[in-house]
Design an enzyme around this catalytic site. Structure first.
Site, PDB file in Angstrom:
ATOM      1  N   LYS A  48       0.843  -1.208   0.000  1.00  0.00           N
ATOM      2  CA  LYS A  48       0.000   0.000   0.000  1.00  0.00           C
ATOM      3  C   LYS A  48       0.874   1.254   0.000  1.00  0.00           C
ATOM      4  O   LYS A  48       1.997   1.236   0.481  1.00  0.00           O
ATOM      5  CB  LYS A  48      -0.904  -0.041   1.235  1.00  0.00           C
ATOM      6  CG  LYS A  48      -1.751   1.188   1.368  1.00  0.00           C
ATOM      7  CD  LYS A  48      -3.127   0.941   1.927  1.00  0.00           C
ATOM      8  CE  LYS A  48      -3.938   2.240   1.933  1.00  0.00           C
ATOM      9  NZ  LYS A  48      -4.275   2.702   0.578  1.00  0.00           N
ATOM     10  N   GLY A  75      -8.144   7.007   1.350  1.00  0.00           N
ATOM     11  CA  GLY A  75      -7.387   8.221   1.656  1.00  0.00           C
ATOM     12  C   GLY A  75      -5.933   7.930   1.947  1.00  0.00           C
ATOM     13  O   GLY A  75      -5.273   8.684   2.663  1.00  0.00           O
ATOM     14  N   LEU A  76      -5.425   6.853   1.375  1.00  0.00           N
ATOM     15  CA  LEU A  76      -3.996   6.552   1.456  1.00  0.00           C
ATOM     16  C   LEU A  76      -3.480   6.545   2.889  1.00  0.00           C
ATOM     17  O   LEU A  76      -2.465   7.163   3.225  1.00  0.00           O
ATOM     18  CB  LEU A  76      -3.205   7.519   0.563  1.00  0.00           C
ATOM     19  CG  LEU A  76      -3.588   7.395  -0.923  1.00  0.00           C
ATOM     20  CD1 LEU A  76      -3.045   8.555  -1.733  1.00  0.00           C
ATOM     21  CD2 LEU A  76      -3.100   6.087  -1.511  1.00  0.00           C
ATOM     22  N   ASN A 102       4.815   1.105  -3.284  1.00  0.00           N
ATOM     23  CA  ASN A 102       4.024   2.167  -3.893  1.00  0.00           C
ATOM     24  C   ASN A 102       4.232   3.427  -3.051  1.00  0.00           C
ATOM     25  O   ASN A 102       4.085   3.389  -1.831  1.00  0.00           O
ATOM     26  CB  ASN A 102       2.558   1.713  -3.888  1.00  0.00           C
ATOM     27  CG  ASN A 102       1.609   2.701  -4.526  1.00  0.00           C
ATOM     28  OD1 ASN A 102       1.214   3.693  -3.919  1.00  0.00           O
ATOM     29  ND2 ASN A 102       1.217   2.430  -5.753  1.00  0.00           N
ATOM     30  N   CYS A 133      -2.353  11.804  -7.295  1.00  0.00           N
ATOM     31  CA  CYS A 133      -2.389  12.578  -6.047  1.00  0.00           C
ATOM     32  C   CYS A 133      -2.361  14.064  -6.411  1.00  0.00           C
ATOM     33  O   CYS A 133      -1.781  14.440  -7.423  1.00  0.00           O
ATOM     34  CB  CYS A 133      -1.147  12.289  -5.203  1.00  0.00           C
ATOM     35  SG  CYS A 133      -0.948  10.572  -4.800  1.00  0.00           S
ATOM     36  N   GLY A 268      -6.253  -6.981  -7.664  1.00  0.00           N
ATOM     37  CA  GLY A 268      -6.642  -5.994  -6.658  1.00  0.00           C
ATOM     38  C   GLY A 268      -7.896  -6.371  -5.903  1.00  0.00           C
ATOM     39  O   GLY A 268      -7.898  -7.266  -5.054  1.00  0.00           O
TER      40      GLY A 268
HETATM   41  C1  LIG Z   1      -9.081  -0.340  -1.136  1.00  0.00           C
HETATM   42  C2  LIG Z   1      -8.123   0.097  -2.213  1.00  0.00           C
HETATM   43  C3  LIG Z   1      -6.949   0.777  -1.855  1.00  0.00           C
HETATM   44  C4  LIG Z   1      -6.042   1.177  -2.855  1.00  0.00           C
HETATM   45  N1  LIG Z   1      -4.890   1.831  -2.475  1.00  0.00           N
HETATM   46  C5  LIG Z   1      -3.987   2.201  -3.442  1.00  0.00           C
HETATM   47  C6  LIG Z   1      -2.739   2.812  -3.080  1.00  0.00           C
HETATM   48  O1  LIG Z   1      -2.410   2.990  -1.905  1.00  0.00           O
HETATM   49  N2  LIG Z   1      -1.909   3.206  -4.098  1.00  0.00           N
HETATM   50  C7  LIG Z   1      -2.223   2.995  -5.429  1.00  0.00           C
HETATM   51  O2  LIG Z   1      -1.435   3.359  -6.312  1.00  0.00           O
HETATM   52  N3  LIG Z   1      -3.376   2.372  -5.788  1.00  0.00           N
HETATM   53  C8  LIG Z   1      -4.249   1.982  -4.834  1.00  0.00           C
HETATM   54  N4  LIG Z   1      -5.423   1.330  -5.204  1.00  0.00           N
HETATM   55  C9  LIG Z   1      -5.683   1.028  -6.638  1.00  0.00           C
HETATM   56  C10 LIG Z   1      -5.332  -0.435  -6.954  1.00  0.00           C
HETATM   57  O3  LIG Z   1      -3.971  -0.706  -6.711  1.00  0.00           O
HETATM   58  C11 LIG Z   1      -5.679  -0.793  -8.434  1.00  0.00           C
HETATM   59  O4  LIG Z   1      -4.919   0.034  -9.291  1.00  0.00           O
HETATM   60  C12 LIG Z   1      -7.159  -0.607  -8.750  1.00  0.00           C
HETATM   61  O5  LIG Z   1      -7.963  -0.985  -7.658  1.00  0.00           O
HETATM   62  C13 LIG Z   1      -7.579  -1.409 -10.003  1.00  0.00           C
HETATM   63  O6  LIG Z   1      -7.425  -2.800  -9.820  1.00  0.00           O
HETATM   64  P1  LIG Z   1      -8.653  -3.765  -9.353  1.00  0.00           P
HETATM   65  O7  LIG Z   1      -9.827  -3.401 -10.197  1.00  0.00           O
HETATM   66  O8  LIG Z   1      -8.150  -5.155  -9.589  1.00  0.00           O
HETATM   67  O9  LIG Z   1      -8.872  -3.474  -7.903  1.00  0.00           O
HETATM   68  C14 LIG Z   1      -6.338   0.905  -4.232  1.00  0.00           C
HETATM   69  C15 LIG Z   1      -7.514   0.220  -4.567  1.00  0.00           C
HETATM   70  C16 LIG Z   1      -8.403  -0.185  -3.590  1.00  0.00           C
HETATM   71  C17 LIG Z   1      -9.656  -0.938  -4.001  1.00  0.00           C
END
Ligand SMILES: Cc1cc2nc3c(=O)[nH]c(=O)nc-3n(C[C@H](O)[C@H](O)[C@H](O)COP(=O)(O)O)c2cc1C
Length: 307
Positions: A48, A75-76, A102, A133, A268
């Site tokens: 994350k 919210g990261l 990341n 961001c 994801g």
């Molecule tokens: C709960 C959640 C938290 C995420 N946190 C991040 C993150 O911290 N940094 C980031 O670059 N992407 C983050 N993402 C995006 C995912 O890494 C991914 O790019 C996106 O969800 C698409 O893939 P998926 O459809 O398989 O989930 C997050 C996605 C979800 C659902």
């Protein structure tokens, strides 16, 4: 008996024993899932987002299910770079699997500082730059929606670290190609795509937004065809490897990404439904290669047939 297909791939100089990682933010920092999935079976572990200081994230509710996926506004949230290096990195190093961290920030300088500190910590294979961001020094517009901003961000981080850099492109742009090109020309070693799509859900009884943050990011099966198109567009524009993500629910969507031109894929949202999805994807890719008489994943990447 014929030899098993070669699942290994190389991303930005990092050797992965198979082409499957987990998408940032959906697998925590690895330990959270260790009882459910053996992280040593993954091709890489992507953690994350980490910024310089600890971050509490947004108020609740932070996610909501929708037809075809979910909308989140976590919210990261995160422990900050020092907390991550102290609490999480030792476990990740012990897995022996390449660790992709990341990172994010609200200024270019913050990205650079996080990158430099992570390189000093050691044991990290590559940095994935979350560019979805707000850049506070550019009026809050996102780094990822301006090719010039991507170029200065990647260039600046490049000057602070020798670690391979993998910018993660934002999908809310009219054409991904100039963004992929800007990142590659500024020194990116690979690209990740796609991040979530900006989205909103309203409760029709209260007429209020469901998420405390009002808006969030859509992920899951609904975004998969959007991601396939972007991966295909990016792959025919740049010559650096692509890690594809967006709506992988099983081996089929991962294979589709590889055919479109991805070198590796990340699972994801599906992990929330079935934590073993990434492992199913690995074995499904292997069966597909065997069934199609292919020697390895490299035969599949970019093998799309366009008449
Ligand atoms: C709960 C959640 C938290 C995420 N946190 C991040 C993150 O911290 N940094 C980031 O670059 N992407 C983050 N993402 C995006 C995912 O890494 C991914 O790019 C996106 O969800 C698409 O893939 P998926 O459809 O398989 O989930 C997050 C996605 C979800 C659902």
């Amino acid at each position: 008996m014929s030899a098993r297909p070669d699942l290994s791939v190389e991303i930005a100089g990092v050797r992965m024993k198979n082409p499957v990682t987990v998408a940032s933010g959906t697998f925590g920092y690895g330990r959270e899932y260790a009882n459910l999935v053996d992280p040593r079976q993954l091709g890489a572990i992507t953690v994350k987002g980490i910024r310089l200081l600890p971050c509490a994230g947004n108020a609740l509710p932070r996610h909501v299910e929708v037809p075809g996926g979910m909308v989140n506004a976590i919210g990261l949230q995160g422990p900050g770079v020092e907390g991550f290096v102290r609490e999480d990195l030792p476990f990740l190093r012990e897995t022996g699997v390449p660790v992709i961290v990341n990172i994010w920030g609200i200024t270019i300088e913050e990205y650079g500082e996080v990158a430099a500190r992570l390189e000093d910590a050691g044991g990290i294979a590559a940095l994935e730059l979350n560019i979805s961001c707000p850049n506070v020094k550019a009026g809050g517009s996102s780094f990822g929606t301006d090719p010039l901003m991507i170029a200065s961000l990647v260039g600046a981080v490049r000057r602070r670290t020798r670690l391979p850099l993998i910018p993660k492109l934002a999908p809310n742009v009219p054409d991904i190609r100039p963004f992929a090109l800007a990142a590659a020309e500024a020194g990116a070693d690979a690209l990740s795509l796609i991040n979530t799509l900006p989205a909103m859900v309203i409760d029709i009884e209260t007429r209020r937004p469901v998420l405390a943050n009002k808006t969030g990011g859509l992920s899951g099966p609904a975004i998969h065809p959007v991601a396939v198109k972007m991966v295909w567009d990016a792959a025919r524009t740049v010559h650096i490897p692509i890690i594809a993500m967006g709506g992988i629910m099983g081996p089929e969507q991962a294979i589709e990404f590889l055919i479109a031109g991805a070198t590796a894929v990340a699972v994801g949202t599906a992990t929330f439904i079935d934590p073993t999805t990434a492992l199913r994807v690995i074995s499904g890719i292997e069966s597909y290669l065997t069934r199609h008489g292919m020697k390895g994943v490299k035969d599949l990447t970019g093998s799309i047939v366009i008449e």
